[in-house]
Design a protein around this motif. Structure first.
Motif, short mmCIF file in Angstrom:
data_model
loop_
_atom_site.label_atom_id
_atom_site.label_comp_id
_atom_site.label_asym_id
_atom_site.label_seq_id
_atom_site.Cartn_x
_atom_site.Cartn_y
_atom_site.Cartn_z
N ARG A 117 1.11 1.09 -5.06
CA ARG A 117 1.58 2.12 -5.98
C ARG A 117 1.62 1.53 -7.39
O ARG A 117 2.31 0.57 -7.66
CB ARG A 117 2.99 2.58 -5.57
CG ARG A 117 3.60 3.63 -6.48
CD ARG A 117 5.06 3.86 -6.11
NE ARG A 117 5.71 4.80 -6.99
CZ ARG A 117 7.01 4.74 -7.32
NH1 ARG A 117 7.77 3.79 -6.81
NH2 ARG A 117 7.53 5.64 -8.14
N GLN A 134 -7.83 -2.10 -0.71
CA GLN A 134 -6.78 -1.13 -0.39
C GLN A 134 -6.70 -0.11 -1.52
O GLN A 134 -7.02 -0.41 -2.67
CB GLN A 134 -5.41 -1.82 -0.25
CG GLN A 134 -5.15 -2.46 1.10
CD GLN A 134 -4.84 -1.44 2.19
OE1 GLN A 134 -4.71 -0.25 1.93
NE2 GLN A 134 -4.71 -1.92 3.42
N SER A 135 -6.25 1.08 -1.18
CA SER A 135 -6.09 2.12 -2.19
C SER A 135 -5.04 1.69 -3.22
O SER A 135 -4.01 1.11 -2.88
CB SER A 135 -5.65 3.42 -1.52
OG SER A 135 -5.32 4.40 -2.49
N ARG A 183 -1.22 -2.39 2.68
CA ARG A 183 -1.17 -0.93 2.59
C ARG A 183 -1.40 -0.52 1.14
O ARG A 183 -1.50 -1.39 0.26
CB ARG A 183 0.16 -0.39 3.11
CG ARG A 183 1.41 -0.98 2.47
CD ARG A 183 2.64 -0.52 3.25
NE ARG A 183 3.87 -1.16 2.82
CZ ARG A 183 4.63 -0.76 1.81
NH1 ARG A 183 4.23 0.28 1.09
NH2 ARG A 183 5.74 -1.39 1.51
N PRO A 184 -1.52 0.78 0.84
CA PRO A 184 -1.80 1.22 -0.53
C PRO A 184 -0.80 0.67 -1.55
O PRO A 184 0.39 0.53 -1.27
CB PRO A 184 -1.71 2.75 -0.42
CG PRO A 184 -2.11 3.03 0.98
CD PRO A 184 -1.52 1.92 1.79
N GLN A 239 -8.95 -1.32 -6.63
CA GLN A 239 -8.85 -1.02 -5.20
C GLN A 239 -10.11 -1.47 -4.44
O GLN A 239 -10.04 -1.84 -3.27
CB GLN A 239 -8.58 0.46 -4.98
CG GLN A 239 -9.66 1.41 -5.43
CD GLN A 239 -9.20 2.86 -5.29
OE1 GLN A 239 -8.06 3.15 -4.95
NE2 GLN A 239 -10.11 3.79 -5.56
#
Length: 330
Positions: free
Chosen positions: A41, A69-70, A38-39, A64
């Protein structure tokens, strides 16, 4: 006969189990290789507008693409970076990382009696970039170079002000280092981030500052600030007419900021290794290189082991400077 059937059934079960395990191995490998799922942070422990954000966004944009992934930048300023450091130290979601910095890693351990986290709570991932510190003044300050500025400061002891992104920040360290070697008294005015500091500098409420090149290069080029010296060992290609501090009477002087990625120590080693490869590659991608080089930031990229050794060396280097300048937290 019954015994034969039992043995045959047992053999079939063993064969089935072996087949299941063998068939599951690729899936297991894929699960391990699926990080990040998942993204990610990417926490920046300072306010928007400074060198830290430029380095982080240049890296995140390319990283990314590599990770699939973001990677989103999340500015979380406060307490010289300790607020964000403390939060990320406790993160165990495998998808939170933080931008390490000369201030949080080589200064804070020596100016705070107690940090809100254990330094062992982090794993160094990769040194991303080194950023030259530039000594700048407002255009109306009657000093065309460092020698003239120091002469002006000596003629008006305590009447000139310089700003920084906060007590213990790289800019604070850089200017106190200059004050120490030049035996000059200039008043320190700490801010909560580079952005607010630059606003007041260009607004006429400060005379000078030492700031990372990415955050001020655009203002130097447009004439809103004047660069009187660079903290590098050699002149910058972007500012060929600006002498270094060393050239202007202080041999051996060097001051650069630096930034790297840290992860919580709870992050799996396989994920650390993948992140290190991705981040080291990201800062060398053409788009990131172009952005960093346009702001005089130097792309590095390293292994976790190299970054850990670099942090240790920097701590040994700056500890005596901090003690001499008696730098204290806000």
């Amino acid at each position: 006969m019954d015994q034969l059937k039992i043995n045959r059934r047992a053999a079939l079960r063993v064969t089935a189990a072996a087949t299941a395990i063998a068939g599951g191995l690729p899936m297991f490998v894929r699960a391990q290789a699926a990080w990040p799922s998942r993204p990610v942070r990417f926490v920046v422990p300072f306010a928007p507008g400074g060198s830290s954000e430029i380095v982080a966004r240049a890296t995140a944009s390319e990283m990314q693409k590599i990770l699939g992934q973001s990677v989103f930048v999340d500015n979380k300023p406060g307490a010289a970076g300790n607020v964000a450091m403390g939060e990320v130290a406790r993160a165990d979601d495998q998808h939170t990382i933080i931008l390490g910095h000369i201030g949080t890693l080589a200064v804070n351990p020596f100016i705070f009696d107690k940090l809100p986290y254990d330094q062992k709570a982090f794993t160094p991932v990769s040194l991303l970039s080194k950023v030259p510190s530039l000594y700048v003044v407002r255009p109306d300050v009657p000093a065309k170079n460092l020698k003239e500025f120091l002469a002006l400061a000596k003629s008006k002891p305590g009447q000139l002000n310089y700003g920084s992104a906060g007590n213990g920040s790289a800019g604070h360290l850089a200017f106190e280092y200059l004050k120490a070697v030049s035996n000059t008294f200039v008043v320190h005015v700490p801010y909560r981030g580079t952005g607010p500091q630059l606003t007041d500098l260009m607004g006429g409420r400060l005379e000078a500052a030492a700031v990372g090149a990415p955050a001020v290069m655009q203002f130097i080029k447009t004439g809103k600030l004047r660069c009187i010296a660079t903290g590098t060992t050699q002149r910058l290609a972007q500012l060929p007419d600006v002498p270094t501090v060393a050239e202007q009477g202080f041999p051996g002087f060097e001051m650069t900021q630096w930034y790297g990625i840290l992860a919580p120590s709870s992050m799996a080693k396989a994920n650390i290794d993948k992140l290190a490869l991705a981040s080291a590659r990201a800062v060398k991608e053409p788009a990131a290189l172009k952005l960093l080089e346009s702001e005089s930031a130097i792309a590095v990229g390293s292994t976790p082991e190299e970054f850990a050794k670099f942090i240790d060396t920097e701590q040994q280097r700056w500890k005596p400077v901090i003690a001499r300048a008696k730098i204290k937290p806000d």
